[in-house]
Write a protein that holds these residues in place. Structure first.
Motif, mmCIF file in Angstrom:
data_model
loop_
_atom_site.group_PDB
_atom_site.id
_atom_site.type_symbol
_atom_site.label_atom_id
_atom_site.label_comp_id
_atom_site.label_asym_id
_atom_site.label_seq_id
_atom_site.Cartn_x
_atom_site.Cartn_y
_atom_site.Cartn_z
ATOM 1 N N LYS A 549 16.481 15.340 7.186
ATOM 2 C CA LYS A 549 15.085 14.994 7.522
ATOM 3 C C LYS A 549 14.209 15.005 6.277
ATOM 4 O O LYS A 549 13.319 14.156 6.106
ATOM 5 N N LYS A 550 14.473 15.985 5.429
ATOM 6 C CA LYS A 550 13.686 16.053 4.198
ATOM 7 C C LYS A 550 13.949 14.819 3.330
ATOM 8 O O LYS A 550 13.026 14.243 2.725
ATOM 9 N N ALA A 551 15.235 14.446 3.262
ATOM 10 C CA ALA A 551 15.584 13.272 2.454
ATOM 11 C C ALA A 551 14.938 12.010 3.003
ATOM 12 O O ALA A 551 14.434 11.149 2.277
ATOM 13 N N ALA A 552 14.934 11.902 4.329
ATOM 14 C CA ALA A 552 14.335 10.728 4.961
ATOM 15 C C ALA A 552 12.841 10.700 4.699
ATOM 16 O O ALA A 552 12.243 9.643 4.446
ATOM 17 N N ALA A 553 12.248 11.856 4.766
ATOM 18 C CA ALA A 553 10.809 11.934 4.533
ATOM 19 C C ALA A 553 10.480 11.568 3.092
ATOM 20 O O ALA A 553 9.492 10.869 2.806
ATOM 21 N N LYS A 554 11.315 12.051 2.197
ATOM 22 C CA LYS A 554 11.081 11.747 0.783
ATOM 23 C C LYS A 554 11.215 10.257 0.518
ATOM 24 O O LYS A 554 10.450 9.659 -0.251
ATOM 25 N N LYS A 555 12.223 9.686 1.186
ATOM 26 C CA LYS A 555 12.444 8.239 1.011
ATOM 27 C C LYS A 555 11.277 7.444 1.531
ATOM 28 O O LYS A 555 10.861 6.428 0.974
ATOM 29 N N SER A 556 10.721 7.886 2.633
ATOM 30 C CA SER A 556 9.597 7.139 3.233
ATOM 31 C C SER A 556 8.344 7.238 2.368
ATOM 32 O O SER A 556 7.465 6.389 2.429
ATOM 33 N N ARG A 557 8.251 8.277 1.545
ATOM 34 C CA ARG A 557 7.074 8.417 0.681
ATOM 35 C C ARG A 557 7.207 7.630 -0.622
ATOM 36 O O ARG A 557 6.253 7.495 -1.361
ATOM 37 N N ALA A 558 8.423 7.123 -0.920
ATOM 38 C CA ALA A 558 8.625 6.379 -2.185
ATOM 39 C C ALA A 558 7.836 5.068 -2.158
ATOM 40 O O ALA A 558 7.759 4.392 -1.123
ATOM 41 N N PRO A 559 7.168 4.538 -3.320
ATOM 42 C CA PRO A 559 6.370 3.294 -3.358
ATOM 43 C C PRO A 559 7.246 2.047 -3.192
ATOM 44 O O PRO A 559 8.368 1.997 -3.673
ATOM 45 N N LYS A 560 6.733 1.044 -2.438
ATOM 46 C CA LYS A 560 7.420 -0.241 -2.231
ATOM 47 C C LYS A 560 6.563 -1.371 -2.790
ATOM 48 O O LYS A 560 5.355 -1.296 -2.842
ATOM 49 N N ASN A 561 7.274 -2.521 -3.164
ATOM 50 C CA ASN A 561 6.554 -3.687 -3.726
ATOM 51 C C ASN A 561 5.592 -4.314 -2.728
ATOM 52 O O ASN A 561 4.537 -4.814 -3.082
ATOM 53 N N ASP A 562 5.996 -4.324 -1.422
ATOM 54 C CA ASP A 562 5.149 -4.996 -0.430
ATOM 55 C C ASP A 562 4.157 -4.053 0.197
ATOM 56 O O ASP A 562 3.478 -4.387 1.154
ATOM 57 N N THR A 563 4.152 -2.789 -0.310
ATOM 58 C CA THR A 563 3.187 -1.850 0.259
ATOM 59 C C THR A 563 1.810 -2.167 -0.246
ATOM 60 O O THR A 563 1.600 -2.330 -1.449
ATOM 61 N N PRO A 564 0.858 -2.308 0.656
ATOM 62 C CA PRO A 564 -0.493 -2.641 0.236
ATOM 63 C C PRO A 564 -1.024 -1.580 -0.697
ATOM 64 O O PRO A 564 -0.815 -0.381 -0.490
ATOM 65 N N LYS A 565 -1.689 -2.016 -1.752
ATOM 66 C CA LYS A 565 -2.264 -1.098 -2.735
ATOM 67 C C LYS A 565 -3.518 -0.483 -2.164
ATOM 68 O O LYS A 565 -4.392 -1.189 -1.696
ATOM 69 N N ILE A 566 -3.536 0.791 -2.190
ATOM 70 C CA ILE A 566 -4.707 1.505 -1.661
ATOM 71 C C ILE A 566 -5.494 2.032 -2.836
ATOM 72 O O ILE A 566 -5.019 2.823 -3.632
ATOM 73 N N GLU A 567 -6.614 1.532 -2.902
ATOM 74 C CA GLU A 567 -7.484 1.946 -4.007
ATOM 75 C C GLU A 567 -8.175 3.235 -3.636
ATOM 76 O O GLU A 567 -8.521 3.463 -2.487
ATOM 77 N N ASN A 568 -8.378 4.046 -4.620
ATOM 78 C CA ASN A 568 -8.996 5.344 -4.400
ATOM 79 C C ASN A 568 -10.504 5.236 -4.413
ATOM 80 O O ASN A 568 -11.192 5.858 -5.190
ATOM 81 N N VAL A 569 -10.896 4.353 -3.555
ATOM 82 C CA VAL A 569 -12.348 4.151 -3.458
ATOM 83 C C VAL A 569 -12.692 4.246 -1.990
ATOM 84 O O VAL A 569 -12.229 3.434 -1.196
ATOM 85 N N ALA A 570 -13.508 5.200 -1.684
ATOM 86 C CA ALA A 570 -13.818 5.419 -0.275
ATOM 87 C C ALA A 570 -14.511 4.250 0.343
ATOM 88 O O ALA A 570 -14.229 3.889 1.490
#
Length: 592
Positions: A549-570
């Motif tokens: 489960k930990k490994a799966a969770a870690k994998k899901s947190r890894a960055p992807k190319n098609d992941t929308p970029k979230i800017e740190n602007v509220a």
């Protein structure tokens, strides 16, 4: 007319009417019967009367007692009197005045018995001295003929002294007193002893009146019993108790004196009222303690014979009349007190050491263990710390095993020193009484005569090896050998045991592990000092699942190319961006 009747003249006053009618005008028949009956003796049945012998032949004797008929008695009843003849007056017993044949029935034998019974009863009442003939022996005494009655003379009533030969009295006529009569069974008991007791009593009083303590008299041994000897002092008896026969111990008085032996005795004590006289024989000789070797002292070795054994010790006679006591504690260096019978037996010849000697009190204590060296004197030499020995299990306690290395040398194996690996609840689980066990000396307590011993120390401490093998997180196969309320005992390799709590016994399917099951267990705690291994079966499958489960969770947190970029602007965060974050958070929580 014949010569017989020619001179006969008729009576002038003969009453022919009376003759023909059988009666008289002047006298009635009743009067004639009465006159006839009065001419006869009145006879009552079951009484003794006198009668006259009419005739005597070989079979019967005819006796007239003045009754209307004579009595016939068998001649055998007069066998004792062969001179019986017609005309003799004899006593007879009226059994029946008239039997079916109208015959008078008499008995001379019963008359004699009846008269004899009356005489015997009179003799008892008057305390009369009577003559009796001793006919024969019987069980317990003699049969005596008294007035034709067979009386019993008990053996104890023949004489004041015990009688050893009854046959010497058979055929003798002696004087007796009637002492008892059983009227119902007509048994008579007579005594000859009673006649002489009164005379002896007077003699006893005279003798006892002259007695003095310490007086020496000559007497004759008249009776020997298991408890002493009776001596006749010339009309009065005294008793030598078995303890006063000899200064030494006497088990049988026959070994000291004989019947009818003349001996000198000393008066120890007497009771005028009870006529008891206590005599002594050993007191006529010096006390053996007075003749004891003056040079004998404590520490000397003596030889003797065991004469008495009790649980607490044994008495040893070193010379007649001089004894010493060996207490059971002086028979062995062992501190375990046992019965003296385990060491010695009566009659055994032994050597002993004098421990105490009191000539005034005439007491001596001996020892036999002193003949051997005290094993504790050089205990450090024979049993040094670290030395290995074979011992025998004596007994158990809850905290250990007491063993004996040799007679007098004991030691304790503490329960914690029995095994490196096995958890021993009670020593009986590990060994048994009487068994041999190898030990190593851990410590010596010479003052209290105790050794501290170990058994597990004979092997290397396996926990040094276990520390490397049973590391935390390692998995090992184990068998559940015991289920307890707080968990289970699990047997691993090398006879080492671990423990698992109930929550760590849950299997992958949710069921609880049972006793006897063999399962994989993970080490979750290892403590070398307390020799404790804590195990878990549940962790063997829970931990891999958690890692996945930990490994799966870690994998899901890894960055992807098609992941929308979230800017740190509220201000630039959109509604879609918030949905993506929420989804990621849910995945992480699930993984944890």
């Amino acid at each position: 007319m014949s010569e017989l009747t020619k001179n006969v003249q008729p009576l002038q006053d003969f009453d022919w009417d009376q003759y023909e009618n059988g009666s008289s005008a002047n006298v009635s028949k009743e009067e004639l019967d009465k006159a006839y009956n009065e001419t006869l003796n009145k006879v009552s049945e079951h009484q003794v009367v006198e009668g006259t012998v009419i005739s005597v032949d070989k079979k019967e004797v005819v006796v007239n007692i003045g009754y209307k008929s004579d009595g016939i008695i068998p001649a055998s009843e007069f066998r004792y009197n062969p001179e019986l003849k017609a005309g003799d007056v004899v006593e007879v017993y009226v059994e029946n005045a008239e039997d079916k044949k109208g015959q008078l029935v008499l008995s001379h034998k019963k008359a004699r018995m009846s008269k004899s019974w009356e005489r015997v009863n009179a003799a008892l009442e008057a305390q009369e001295i009577i003559q009796g003939y001793i006919k024969c022996r019987t069980k317990g005494g003699m049969i005596v003929d008294v007035f034709g009655i067979e009386a019993f003379l008990p053996g104890s009533q023949i004489d004041v002294h015990p009688i050893r030969d009854y046959d010497q009295f058979v055929g003798k006529t002696m004087e007796f007193k009637v002492v008892k009569i059983n009227q119902e069974f007509r048994n008579v008991v007579v005594s000859h002893k009673a006649l002489i007791e009164a005379e002896l009593e007077a003699q006893k009083q005279e003798i006892i009146g002259k007695l003095e303590k310490g007086q020496i008299l000559e007497g004759v041994v008249k009776n020997i019993t298991s408890y002493g000897v009776f001596v006749d002092l010339g009309g009065v008896d005294g008793l030598i108790h078995i303890t006063d026969l000899s200064w030494g111990r006497v088990d049988d008085p026959h070994k000291v004196v004989e019947l009818d032996q003349k001996i000198n005795v000393v008066i120890l004590d007497f009771d005028e009222e009870k006529k008891r006289i206590a005599l002594g024989l050993k007191q006529l000789t010096p006390h053996p303690w007075d003749a004891l070797d003056a040079n004998l002292k404590v520490g000397d070795h003596v030889k003797g014979k065991v004469v008495v054994i009790a649980d607490y010790g044994a008495f040893v006679e070193i010379q007649p009349g001089v004894e010493g006591l060996i207490h059971v504690s002086e028979m062995s260096w062992s501190q375990h007190l046992r019965s003296a019978q385990e060491f010695l037996k009566v009659g055994e010849e032994i050597e002993a050491v004098i421990l105490t000697l009191d000539r005034d009190e005439r007491k001596m204590s001996l020892g036999i263990k002193q003949l051997k060296e005290d094993p504790w004197e050089a205990i450090e030499v024979k049993y040094p710390v670290g030395s290995k020995h074979a011992a025998r299990v004596r007994n158990f306690t809850n905290f250990g095993v007491f063993v004996e290395l040799e007679e007098g040398v004991d030691g304790l194996i503490h329960i914690s020193d029995l095994s490196w690996t096995k958890k021993v609840k009670h020593p009986s689980e590990f060994t048994q009484v009487g068994a041999e066990i190898d030990v190593i000396v851990l410590d010596i307590d010479k003052e209290n005569r105790r050794l501290s011993l170990g058994h597990k120390q004979l092997e290397d401490n396996p926990w040094d090896v276990f520390e490397e093998k049973y590391t935390v997180g390692s998995i090992h196969e184990g068998k559940i050998v015991e289920l307890l309320e707080k968990g289970a005992v699990v047997s691993l390799a090398e006879n080492v045991e671990g423990f698992a709590t109930p929550k760590h016994l849950v299997k992958e399917d949710g069921s609880q592990a049972a006793q006897g099951e063999t399962l994989p267990f993970k080490v979750i705690e290892f403590n070398k000092d307390s020799k404790r291994i804590i195990l878990s079966h549940s962790r063997t499958f829970e931990d891999p699942q958690r890692e996945e489960k930990k490994a799966a969770a870690k994998k899901s947190r890894a960055p992807k190319n098609d992941t929308p970029k979230i800017e740190n602007v509220a201000a630039s965060t959109t509604l879609g961006d918030i949905d993506v974050l929420a989804q990621l958070k849910a995945q992480m929580e699930k993984g944890e």
